[in-house]
Design an enzyme around this catalytic site. Structure first.
Site, PDB file in Angstrom:
ATOM      1  N   GLU A  34      13.564   8.538 -49.128  1.00  0.00           N
ATOM      2  CA  GLU A  34      14.411   9.425 -48.333  1.00  0.00           C
ATOM      3  C   GLU A  34      14.006  10.879 -48.511  1.00  0.00           C
ATOM      4  O   GLU A  34      13.907  11.631 -47.554  1.00  0.00           O
ATOM      5  CB  GLU A  34      15.880   9.241 -48.727  1.00  0.00           C
ATOM      6  CG  GLU A  34      16.813  10.078 -47.872  1.00  0.00           C
ATOM      7  CD  GLU A  34      18.290   9.805 -48.135  1.00  0.00           C
ATOM      8  OE1 GLU A  34      18.680   9.787 -49.314  1.00  0.00           O
ATOM      9  OE2 GLU A  34      19.042   9.648 -47.169  1.00  0.00           O
ATOM     10  N   GLN A  82      24.138   3.153 -45.633  1.00  0.00           N
ATOM     11  CA  GLN A  82      23.820   3.394 -47.036  1.00  0.00           C
ATOM     12  C   GLN A  82      25.118   3.636 -47.822  1.00  0.00           C
ATOM     13  O   GLN A  82      25.890   4.513 -47.447  1.00  0.00           O
ATOM     14  CB  GLN A  82      22.955   4.649 -47.073  1.00  0.00           C
ATOM     15  CG  GLN A  82      22.277   4.930 -48.363  1.00  0.00           C
ATOM     16  CD  GLN A  82      21.427   6.192 -48.240  1.00  0.00           C
ATOM     17  OE1 GLN A  82      21.757   7.106 -47.491  1.00  0.00           O
ATOM     18  NE2 GLN A  82      20.359   6.261 -48.979  1.00  0.00           N
ATOM     19  N   GLY A  83      25.336   2.870 -48.852  1.00  0.00           N
ATOM     20  CA  GLY A  83      26.568   3.014 -49.638  1.00  0.00           C
ATOM     21  C   GLY A  83      26.301   3.514 -51.042  1.00  0.00           C
ATOM     22  O   GLY A  83      26.402   2.753 -52.005  1.00  0.00           O
ATOM     23  N   SER A  92      27.366   7.154 -52.068  1.00  0.00           N
ATOM     24  CA  SER A  92      28.390   8.113 -52.490  1.00  0.00           C
ATOM     25  C   SER A  92      29.768   7.476 -52.643  1.00  0.00           C
ATOM     26  O   SER A  92      30.148   6.592 -51.882  1.00  0.00           O
ATOM     27  CB  SER A  92      28.507   9.243 -51.468  1.00  0.00           C
ATOM     28  OG  SER A  92      27.261   9.814 -51.223  1.00  0.00           O
ATOM     29  N   ASN A  95      21.174  20.990 -51.589  1.00  0.00           N
ATOM     30  CA  ASN A  95      20.103  21.939 -51.920  1.00  0.00           C
ATOM     31  C   ASN A  95      20.301  22.568 -53.299  1.00  0.00           C
ATOM     32  O   ASN A  95      19.334  22.963 -53.943  1.00  0.00           O
ATOM     33  CB  ASN A  95      19.996  23.004 -50.824  1.00  0.00           C
ATOM     34  CG  ASN A  95      19.292  22.434 -49.596  1.00  0.00           C
ATOM     35  OD1 ASN A  95      19.054  21.224 -49.516  1.00  0.00           O
ATOM     36  ND2 ASN A  95      18.940  23.285 -48.658  1.00  0.00           N
ATOM     37  N   GLU A  96      21.561  22.655 -53.754  1.00  0.00           N
ATOM     38  CA  GLU A  96      21.780  23.167 -55.126  1.00  0.00           C
ATOM     39  C   GLU A  96      21.122  22.209 -56.126  1.00  0.00           C
ATOM     40  O   GLU A  96      20.466  22.636 -57.076  1.00  0.00           O
ATOM     41  CB  GLU A  96      23.287  23.289 -55.446  1.00  0.00           C
ATOM     42  CG  GLU A  96      24.018  24.405 -54.717  1.00  0.00           C
ATOM     43  CD  GLU A  96      24.386  24.027 -53.285  1.00  0.00           C
ATOM     44  OE1 GLU A  96      24.299  22.828 -52.936  1.00  0.00           O
ATOM     45  OE2 GLU A  96      24.741  24.930 -52.499  1.00  0.00           O
TER      46      GLU A  96
HETATM   47  C1  LIG Z   1      25.335  14.254 -42.776  1.00  0.00           C
HETATM   48  C2  LIG Z   1      25.592  13.523 -44.077  1.00  0.00           C
HETATM   49  C3  LIG Z   1      25.249  12.187 -44.162  1.00  0.00           C
HETATM   50  C4  LIG Z   1      25.505  11.496 -45.350  1.00  0.00           C
HETATM   51  N1  LIG Z   1      25.223  10.156 -45.354  1.00  0.00           N
HETATM   52  C5  LIG Z   1      25.479   9.449 -46.462  1.00  0.00           C
HETATM   53  C6  LIG Z   1      25.246   8.035 -46.472  1.00  0.00           C
HETATM   54  O1  LIG Z   1      24.821   7.446 -45.467  1.00  0.00           O
HETATM   55  N2  LIG Z   1      25.525   7.351 -47.576  1.00  0.00           N
HETATM   56  C7  LIG Z   1      26.004   7.955 -48.696  1.00  0.00           C
HETATM   57  O2  LIG Z   1      26.188   7.259 -49.677  1.00  0.00           O
HETATM   58  N3  LIG Z   1      26.252   9.285 -48.731  1.00  0.00           N
HETATM   59  C8  LIG Z   1      26.010  10.053 -47.634  1.00  0.00           C
HETATM   60  N4  LIG Z   1      26.287  11.396 -47.623  1.00  0.00           N
HETATM   61  C9  LIG Z   1      26.916  11.999 -48.784  1.00  0.00           C
HETATM   62  C10 LIG Z   1      25.999  12.938 -49.545  1.00  0.00           C
HETATM   63  O3  LIG Z   1      24.987  12.239 -50.197  1.00  0.00           O
HETATM   64  C11 LIG Z   1      26.869  13.759 -50.510  1.00  0.00           C
HETATM   65  O4  LIG Z   1      27.740  14.550 -49.712  1.00  0.00           O
HETATM   66  C12 LIG Z   1      26.045  14.651 -51.412  1.00  0.00           C
HETATM   67  O5  LIG Z   1      25.291  13.888 -52.301  1.00  0.00           O
HETATM   68  C13 LIG Z   1      26.940  15.615 -52.202  1.00  0.00           C
HETATM   69  O6  LIG Z   1      27.953  14.936 -52.887  1.00  0.00           O
HETATM   70  P1  LIG Z   1      29.489  15.353 -52.721  1.00  0.00           P
HETATM   71  O7  LIG Z   1      29.789  15.496 -51.268  1.00  0.00           O
HETATM   72  O8  LIG Z   1      30.285  14.412 -53.544  1.00  0.00           O
HETATM   73  O9  LIG Z   1      29.584  16.820 -53.331  1.00  0.00           O
HETATM   74  P2  LIG Z   1      29.715  17.222 -54.863  1.00  0.00           P
HETATM   75  O10 LIG Z   1      28.751  16.431 -55.674  1.00  0.00           O
HETATM   76  O11 LIG Z   1      31.161  17.173 -55.240  1.00  0.00           O
HETATM   77  O12 LIG Z   1      29.208  18.731 -54.826  1.00  0.00           O
HETATM   78  C14 LIG Z   1      30.027  19.802 -54.333  1.00  0.00           C
HETATM   79  C15 LIG Z   1      29.185  21.096 -54.452  1.00  0.00           C
HETATM   80  O13 LIG Z   1      28.885  21.350 -55.840  1.00  0.00           O
HETATM   81  C16 LIG Z   1      27.463  21.462 -56.022  1.00  0.00           C
HETATM   82  N5  LIG Z   1      27.062  20.862 -57.296  1.00  0.00           N
HETATM   83  C17 LIG Z   1      27.446  19.654 -57.789  1.00  0.00           C
HETATM   84  N6  LIG Z   1      26.844  19.426 -58.973  1.00  0.00           N
HETATM   85  C18 LIG Z   1      26.056  20.515 -59.226  1.00  0.00           C
HETATM   86  C19 LIG Z   1      25.173  20.876 -60.289  1.00  0.00           C
HETATM   87  N7  LIG Z   1      24.968  20.087 -61.338  1.00  0.00           N
HETATM   88  N8  LIG Z   1      24.526  22.074 -60.210  1.00  0.00           N
HETATM   89  C20 LIG Z   1      24.697  22.917 -59.140  1.00  0.00           C
HETATM   90  N9  LIG Z   1      25.542  22.621 -58.111  1.00  0.00           N
HETATM   91  C21 LIG Z   1      26.199  21.441 -58.152  1.00  0.00           C
HETATM   92  C22 LIG Z   1      26.868  20.665 -54.869  1.00  0.00           C
HETATM   93  O14 LIG Z   1      25.551  21.065 -54.589  1.00  0.00           O
HETATM   94  C23 LIG Z   1      27.846  20.989 -53.726  1.00  0.00           C
HETATM   95  O15 LIG Z   1      27.528  22.226 -53.150  1.00  0.00           O
HETATM   96  C24 LIG Z   1      26.076  12.133 -46.466  1.00  0.00           C
HETATM   97  C25 LIG Z   1      26.407  13.489 -46.370  1.00  0.00           C
HETATM   98  C26 LIG Z   1      26.202  14.172 -45.190  1.00  0.00           C
HETATM   99  C27 LIG Z   1      26.594  15.621 -45.111  1.00  0.00           C
END
Ligand SMILES: Cc1cc2nc3c(=O)[nH]c(=O)nc-3n(C[C@H](O)[C@H](O)[C@H](O)COP(=O)(O)OP(=O)(O)OC[C@H]3O[C@@H](n4cnc5c(N)ncnc54)[C@H](O)[C@@H]3O)c2cc1C
Length: 390
Positions: free
Chosen positions: A245, A125-126, A128, A373-374
């Site tokens: 999902e 899945q692409g 992020s 979860n946030e």
């Molecule tokens: C095991 C695992 C598998 C994954 N697999 C995939 C995959 O196959 N394909 C893919 O595309 N992605 C994948 N991901 C990525 C995942 O979807 C992202 O890590 C997730 O959406 C969070 O984005 P980020 O890491 O950029 O964090 P950020 O968006 O930078 O967030 C950082 C922190 O800030 C908090 N935050 C951000 N915005 C807000 C807001 N508006 N209000 C309150 N809190 C906020 C977040 O909750 C988090 O705690 C995977 C992640 C994990 C851990």
């Protein structure tokens, strides 16, 4: 809601139980975050397909069984109870598959669904990107239509792509209108990972294995018939996929019921040490009850959906519940194990102990993937409770 099973459902349970008993490998497969394990899991997918157990909710003509959600729950219970291998093609079968059935052309369905079902094509899945995780509408990777309209030229980067290291295809969203912003101008495109111009860079996870990857796109040419849905309509197609999902299919209660049962066994086997801290016994009981509660809630939701109901923002409450339950259960297991909890699965004589540390490490990611979860709490506040955005 009827809390007993029909004869038909019981016969279905027996059928899958018999098949699993005859077919689940006696030795656990290697992690699918290793090349060898990935291949073993691909073969397991093929075996499931042959038995018509690979994607039971798909229509029969596509190799499924046209199963309803209650049959799916029964299947999952038997699957986890048999300790059958985790599904390497989860992204394809449970997310892209249903999206293709809804948005794909007949030609696309013919072209992609069978390879996905047999384990020939494993999908990643692409979504992020750096700076576009929680805020997925900030996607910057671009797909420009060639002058003759025959293909897209993709440039940019994706990250955190699970199992991308050995996957065959990637589905993702790309910006096709350079002037656009946020949810507009995005297009859903299916990309073969062996295309020229793609670099897949593994990201090691806490256990050192490359469970994720970054994907770099440098003038990657993808034929226009790999577009799913209309140009610029990627957001609504992707929301359908994300809905699959976050809805029922991502984490069935059986997974947590099985962990809760194993936790009870672990407690019983180590009762003398465990009872020195009375909080452990309470945590074990709570884990068992919570897993049962999640199962009952899911049965209730499944019945409602089968009667034409919808699952909306409440999917977010599920996501928070199972991810936190998983963390609590594994933390309790590590407490019971004490110093032995530090054994990794491949440590000499680790036996079954190492699986707990492995599971604990993975449980830490539950509150992050599939929308943190946030973010789920924001959704609950705004859409379920009607609270203001700020
Ligand atoms: C095991 C695992 C598998 C994954 N697999 C995939 C995959 O196959 N394909 C893919 O595309 N992605 C994948 N991901 C990525 C995942 O979807 C992202 O890590 C997730 O959406 C969070 O984005 P980020 O890491 O950029 O964090 P950020 O968006 O930078 O967030 C950082 C922190 O800030 C908090 N935050 C951000 N915005 C807000 C807001 N508006 N209000 C309150 N809190 C906020 C977040 O909750 C988090 O705690 C995977 C992640 C994990 C851990």
């Amino acid at each position: 809601m009827e809390l007993t099973y029909t004869e038909e459902q019981q016969a279905f349970r027996q059928e899958i139980r018999t098949w699993l008993k005859a077919n689940v490998p006696s030795e656990p497969l290697k992690s699918f975050d290793t090349e060898e394990g990935f291949q073993q899991h691909r073969e397991w997918e093929a075996k499931l397909y042959e038995g018509r157990w690979g994607m039971i909710t798909w229509p029969e003509e596509m190799g499924g069984r046209g199963a309803d959600l209650l049959q799916w729950l029964i299947f999952e219970e038997e699957y986890y109870a048999a300790r059958a291998p985790l599904r390497v093609n989860q992204n394809g079968i449970f997310l892209l598959g249903p999206t293709l059935m809804e948005y794909g052309t007949e030609e696309q369905k013919k072209r992609f669904l069978n390879g996905m079902a047999t384990g020939k094509d494993i999908w990643c899945q692409g979504w992020s990107e750096p700076n576009a995780g929680s805020d997925m509408a900030a996607i910057r990777s671009r797909a420009d239509l060639s002058e003759d309209g025959s293909h897209y030229i993709i440039n940019g980067q994706k990250t955190w792509s699970t199992r991308a290291v050995w996957a065959d295809w990637c589905f993702g969203m790309f910006r096709t209108d350079p002037e656009s912003s946020r949810h507009k101008g995005l297009t859903f495109i299916l990309v073969p990972l062996d295309s020229e111009g793609i670099t897949v860079r593994p990201i090691p996870q806490l256990d050192g294995l490359p469970g994720f990857a970054e994907i770099f796109f440098d003038n990657v040419k993808v034929p226009v018939d790999c577009r799913l849905g209309g140009e610029g309509e990627g957001w609504s197609v992707a929301m359908a996929t994300a809905g699959f999902e976050r809805g029922l299919m991502l984490r069935s209660p059986a997974r947590f019921q099985e962990t809760a049962k194993r936790l009870v066994e672990l407690y019983k086997a180590n009762r003398e040490e465990a009872d020195q801290d009375p909080a452990i016994r309470d945590a074990v009981i709570r884990a068992y009850l919570d897993a049962e509660a999640y199962a009952l809630t899911t049965y209730q939701t499944a019945c409602r959906l089968m009667q034409g109901g919808k699952i909306g923002a409440e999917a977010s409450t599920n996501k928070i519940f199972w991810s936190e339950l998983d963390q609590r259960m594994h933390a309790t297991a590590l407490k019971i194990l004490g110093a032995r909890a530090e054994l990794l699965p491949h440590a000499p004589n680790a036996g079954d102990v190492g699986t707990w540390l492995d599971g604990w490490l993975f449980s830490q990611s539950g509150p992050i993937y599939a929308g943190t979860n946030e973010i789920q709490r924001n959704i609950i506040a705004e859409r379920l409770l009607g609270m203001p955005r700020k």
